[in-house]
Design a protein around this motif. Structure first.
Motif, PDB file in Angstrom:
ATOM      1  N   TRP A  93     -15.201 -16.790 -16.847  1.00 17.77           N
ATOM      2  CA  TRP A  93     -15.327 -16.167 -18.347  1.00 17.77           C
ATOM      3  C   TRP A  93     -14.660 -16.723 -19.494  1.00 17.77           C
ATOM      4  CZ3 TRP A  93     -12.656 -11.854 -21.104  1.00 17.77           C
ATOM      5  CH2 TRP A  93     -13.410 -11.112 -22.120  1.00 17.77           C
ATOM      6  N   ASN A  94     -15.396 -16.892 -20.337  1.00 21.46           N
ATOM      7  CA  ASN A  94     -14.801 -17.847 -21.682  1.00 21.46           C
ATOM      8  C   ASN A  94     -14.248 -16.690 -22.738  1.00 21.46           C
ATOM      9  OD1 ASN A  94     -16.951 -16.484 -22.886  1.00 21.46           O
ATOM     10  ND2 ASN A  94     -17.961 -18.382 -23.419  1.00 21.46           N
ATOM     11  N   GLY A  95     -14.134 -15.562 -22.371  1.00 21.89           N
ATOM     12  CA  GLY A  95     -13.400 -14.534 -23.075  1.00 21.89           C
ATOM     13  C   GLY A  95     -14.093 -14.074 -24.438  1.00 21.89           C
ATOM     14  N   LYS A  96     -15.558 -14.193 -24.401  1.00 30.03           N
ATOM     15  CA  LYS A  96     -16.290 -14.010 -25.603  1.00 30.03           C
ATOM     16  C   LYS A  96     -17.000 -12.710 -25.616  1.00 30.03           C
ATOM     17  CE  LYS A  96     -16.150 -18.885 -27.233  1.00 30.03           C
ATOM     18  NZ  LYS A  96     -17.174 -19.873 -27.679  1.00 30.03           N
ATOM     19  N   ASN A  97     -17.793 -12.610 -24.814  1.00 26.68           N
ATOM     20  CA  ASN A  97     -18.793 -11.573 -24.810  1.00 26.68           C
ATOM     21  C   ASN A  97     -18.791 -11.036 -23.339  1.00 26.68           C
ATOM     22  OD1 ASN A  97     -21.254 -10.172 -24.367  1.00 26.68           O
ATOM     23  ND2 ASN A  97     -22.191 -11.260 -25.958  1.00 26.68           N
ATOM     24  N   THR A  98     -18.698  -9.607 -23.225  1.00 30.27           N
ATOM     25  CA  THR A  98     -18.570  -8.696 -21.813  1.00 30.27           C
ATOM     26  C   THR A  98     -19.840  -8.635 -21.212  1.00 30.27           C
ATOM     27  OG1 THR A  98     -18.710  -6.818 -23.346  1.00 30.27           O
ATOM     28  CG2 THR A  98     -16.710  -7.498 -22.888  1.00 30.27           C
ATOM     29  N   GLY A  99     -20.840  -9.099 -21.793  1.00 31.99           N
ATOM     30  CA  GLY A  99     -22.013  -9.004 -21.115  1.00 31.99           C
ATOM     31  C   GLY A  99     -22.614 -10.345 -20.354  1.00 31.99           C
ATOM     32  N   PHE A 100     -21.610 -11.215 -20.636  1.00 32.29           N
ATOM     33  CA  PHE A 100     -21.871 -12.969 -19.956  1.00 32.29           C
ATOM     34  C   PHE A 100     -20.691 -13.157 -19.543  1.00 32.29           C
ATOM     35  CE2 PHE A 100     -25.013 -11.948 -23.366  1.00 32.29           C
ATOM     36  CZ  PHE A 100     -26.228 -12.493 -22.934  1.00 32.29           C
ATOM     37  N   VAL A 101     -21.106 -13.877 -18.405  1.00 31.11           N
ATOM     38  CA  VAL A 101     -19.781 -15.100 -17.626  1.00 31.11           C
ATOM     39  C   VAL A 101     -20.753 -16.418 -17.503  1.00 31.11           C
ATOM     40  CG1 VAL A 101     -18.749 -13.167 -16.458  1.00 31.11           C
ATOM     41  CG2 VAL A 101     -20.835 -14.398 -15.523  1.00 31.11           C
ATOM     42  N   GLN A 102     -19.619 -17.392 -17.195  1.00 33.15           N
ATOM     43  CA  GLN A 102     -20.265 -18.662 -17.239  1.00 33.15           C
ATOM     44  C   GLN A 102     -20.109 -19.306 -15.756  1.00 33.15           C
ATOM     45  OE1 GLN A 102     -18.372 -17.664 -19.675  1.00 33.15           O
ATOM     46  NE2 GLN A 102     -20.081 -17.437 -20.735  1.00 33.15           N
ATOM     47  N   LEU A 103     -21.288 -20.035 -15.305  1.00 31.94           N
ATOM     48  CA  LEU A 103     -21.215 -20.986 -13.981  1.00 31.94           C
ATOM     49  C   LEU A 103     -21.034 -22.275 -14.446  1.00 31.94           C
ATOM     50  CD1 LEU A 103     -21.565 -20.420 -11.102  1.00 31.94           C
ATOM     51  CD2 LEU A 103     -23.911 -20.989 -11.410  1.00 31.94           C
ATOM     52  N   ILE A 104     -20.035 -22.607 -14.024  1.00 35.73           N
ATOM     53  CA  ILE A 104     -19.717 -24.173 -14.298  1.00 35.73           C
ATOM     54  C   ILE A 104     -19.795 -25.271 -13.022  1.00 35.73           C
ATOM     55  CG2 ILE A 104     -18.207 -23.478 -16.255  1.00 35.73           C
ATOM     56  CD1 ILE A 104     -15.854 -24.211 -14.480  1.00 35.73           C
ATOM     57  N   ASP A 105     -19.615 -26.335 -13.290  1.00 37.97           N
ATOM     58  CA  ASP A 105     -19.539 -27.443 -12.276  1.00 37.97           C
ATOM     59  C   ASP A 105     -21.157 -27.148 -11.360  1.00 37.97           C
ATOM     60  OD1 ASP A 105     -17.141 -28.066 -13.143  1.00 37.97           O
ATOM     61  OD2 ASP A 105     -16.182 -26.956 -11.603  1.00 37.97           O
ATOM     62  N   VAL A 106     -22.041 -27.171 -11.959  1.00 35.97           N
ATOM     63  CA  VAL A 106     -23.508 -27.167 -11.628  1.00 35.97           C
ATOM     64  C   VAL A 106     -23.904 -28.294 -11.388  1.00 35.97           C
ATOM     65  CG1 VAL A 106     -25.723 -25.910 -11.376  1.00 35.97           C
ATOM     66  CG2 VAL A 106     -23.484 -24.657 -11.957  1.00 35.97           C
ATOM     67  N   PRO A 107     -24.293 -29.185 -10.310  1.00 37.78           N
ATOM     68  CA  PRO A 107     -24.736 -30.528 -10.410  1.00 37.78           C
ATOM     69  C   PRO A 107     -26.046 -30.716 -11.179  1.00 37.78           C
ATOM     70  CG  PRO A 107     -24.234 -29.882  -8.190  1.00 37.78           C
ATOM     71  CD  PRO A 107     -24.318 -28.393  -9.034  1.00 37.78           C
ATOM     72  N   ARG A 108     -26.084 -31.680 -11.791  1.00 39.59           N
ATOM     73  CA  ARG A 108     -27.215 -32.000 -12.835  1.00 39.59           C
ATOM     74  C   ARG A 108     -28.488 -31.950 -12.215  1.00 39.59           C
ATOM     75  NH1 ARG A 108     -25.933 -34.765 -17.821  1.00 39.59           N
ATOM     76  NH2 ARG A 108     -28.146 -34.963 -17.947  1.00 39.59           N
ATOM     77  N   LEU A 109     -28.406 -32.417 -10.824  1.00 43.66           N
ATOM     78  CA  LEU A 109     -29.601 -32.558  -9.992  1.00 43.66           C
ATOM     79  C   LEU A 109     -30.175 -31.326  -9.576  1.00 43.66           C
ATOM     80  CD1 LEU A 109     -28.625 -31.978  -6.697  1.00 43.66           C
ATOM     81  CD2 LEU A 109     -27.818 -34.150  -7.032  1.00 43.66           C
ATOM     82  N   ALA A 110     -29.471 -30.118  -9.878  1.00 45.21           N
ATOM     83  CA  ALA A 110     -29.958 -28.836  -9.648  1.00 45.21           C
ATOM     84  C   ALA A 110     -31.199 -28.246 -10.384  1.00 45.21           C
ATOM     85  CB  ALA A 110     -28.931 -27.834  -9.409  1.00 45.21           C
ATOM     86  N   SER A 111     -32.205 -27.779  -9.822  1.00 43.47           N
ATOM     87  CA  SER A 111     -33.332 -27.182 -10.894  1.00 43.47           C
ATOM     88  C   SER A 111     -32.893 -25.912 -11.404  1.00 43.47           C
ATOM     89  CB  SER A 111     -34.572 -27.398 -10.078  1.00 43.47           C
ATOM     90  OG  SER A 111     -35.530 -26.554 -10.660  1.00 43.47           O
ATOM     91  N   VAL A 112     -32.748 -25.782 -12.623  1.00 42.81           N
ATOM     92  CA  VAL A 112     -32.368 -24.379 -13.108  1.00 42.81           C
ATOM     93  C   VAL A 112     -33.272 -24.136 -14.393  1.00 42.81           C
ATOM     94  CG1 VAL A 112     -29.833 -24.961 -12.716  1.00 42.81           C
ATOM     95  CG2 VAL A 112     -30.619 -25.579 -14.893  1.00 42.81           C
ATOM     96  N   ARG A 113     -33.395 -22.764 -14.509  1.00 46.96           N
ATOM     97  CA  ARG A 113     -34.253 -22.353 -15.254  1.00 46.96           C
ATOM     98  C   ARG A 113     -33.712 -20.987 -15.753  1.00 46.96           C
ATOM     99  NH1 ARG A 113     -40.755 -22.956 -13.584  1.00 46.96           N
ATOM    100  NH2 ARG A 113     -40.809 -25.307 -13.310  1.00 46.96           N
ATOM    101  N   LYS A 114     -33.951 -20.514 -17.106  1.00 44.61           N
ATOM    102  CA  LYS A 114     -33.663 -19.318 -17.618  1.00 44.61           C
ATOM    103  C   LYS A 114     -34.331 -18.278 -16.944  1.00 44.61           C
ATOM    104  CE  LYS A 114     -33.883 -16.373 -21.805  1.00 44.61           C
ATOM    105  NZ  LYS A 114     -34.430 -16.426 -23.307  1.00 44.61           N
ATOM    106  N   GLY A 115     -33.673 -17.148 -16.347  1.00 43.16           N
ATOM    107  CA  GLY A 115     -34.208 -16.136 -15.582  1.00 43.16           C
ATOM    108  C   GLY A 115     -33.817 -16.186 -14.273  1.00 43.16           C
TER     109      GLY A 115
END
Length: 277
Positions: free
Chosen positions: A182-204
């Motif tokens: 958590w970056n300490g900014k918004n209580t409705g959001f957290v962050q997922l870090i260290d996700v490999p660039r080869l991963a297929s990611v999309r909003k939702g």
């Protein structure tokens, strides 16, 4: 007494009229089934309305008991779900009897902080209820945090809204692993870090627990991807994850007790020690 007699004498004609009218109405109702059914229907309507209001009041005062019963039932069903390897198969009888690797302990949040950098919750259950440090805490929507300290009757939980304790998580559709912070900014959001660039990611896309720890079982809901950031200097994504949970409004929670946790930790520690030699 004299006043009563005077009242009856002055109103004798009216009283006689009312008596005769009541007698006539009574005879009409008793001799005609239609009129009788209408009177009974009206009486049932009135008494039914009264009973409904009384029942509504009773249900209101029993809400706390009902909520606790529902929480216990949810805990039982979630425990069965976590221990099923294939959701299409019928669960084993020993799971239904309570012989299982993962137990759930029901508790209620009595204090919740969410405005600091490291936030905590306080639960109304503790060591007497089987709660121990480093147990995972969830509710019906997803993960809540990890038990930090325990007293006989209470426990404090390190919320997922903290900047110091990453949690193993993954993208559900692809199984690509990352660290939830958590970056300490918004209580409705957290962050997922260290996700490999080869991963297929999309909003939702859905983010769930990764299962590479002894605290949370695999595939417990966390949230959905809201934004995708690319670090040009590394081969990793940083994902903004919208939480399924409203971390500012928590009620009943479930503490996950993994019966195999200590055995796994002991084995891993032994293996690590042997490799260091």
């Amino acid at each position: 007494m004299q006043q009563i007699f005077n009242f009856i004498f002055k109103n004798s004609y009216r009283m006689l009229f009312l008596l005769l009218m009541a007698t006539a109405i009574s005879l009409t109702i008793q001799s005609h089934s239609y009129h009788k059914s209408k009177v009974i229907s009206s009486a049932n309507f009135l008494t039914g309305g009264v009973y409904k209001q009384i029942n509504n009041v009773n249900e209101y005062f029993n809400l706390r008991t009902k909520n606790e019963e529902l929480a216990l039932e949810n805990a039982r069903l979630k425990s069965i779900l976590f221990n099923r390897k294939d959701t299409l198969k019928v669960p084993l009888l020993d799971t239904l009897k309570g012989v299982k690797k993962t137990d759930l302990i029901v508790a209620k949040v009595i204090h919740n902080s969410y405005s600091a950098q490291v936030n905590f919750l306080t639960l109304d259950s503790g060591a007497k209820n089987g709660i121990r440090p480093e147990m995972g805490v969830i509710n019906s929507l997803g993960i809540v945090g990890i038990v930090e300290n325990v007293s006989p009757n209470y426990a404090t939980v390190l919320s997922i809204l903290n900047t110091e304790s990453p949690i193993n998580a993954k993208i559900k559709k692809s199984n690509h692993i990352g660290s939830l912070i958590w970056n300490g900014k918004n209580t409705g959001f957290v962050q997922l870090i260290d996700v490999p660039r080869l991963a297929s990611v999309r909003k939702g896309d859905t983010i769930v627990t990764g299962g590479q720890s002894t605290i949370f079982p695999e595939n417990i809901n966390i949230g959905t991807i809201e934004k995708i950031y690319t670090d040009d200097q590394t081969n990793y994504y940083t994902l903004d994850v919208r939480l399924f949970n409203d971390m500012t409004s928590l009620g009943h929670v479930y503490i996950i007790r993994n019966r195999d946790r200590q055995e796994i930790l002991t084995l891993e520690k032994k293996t690590q020690k042997n490799n260091e030699q």
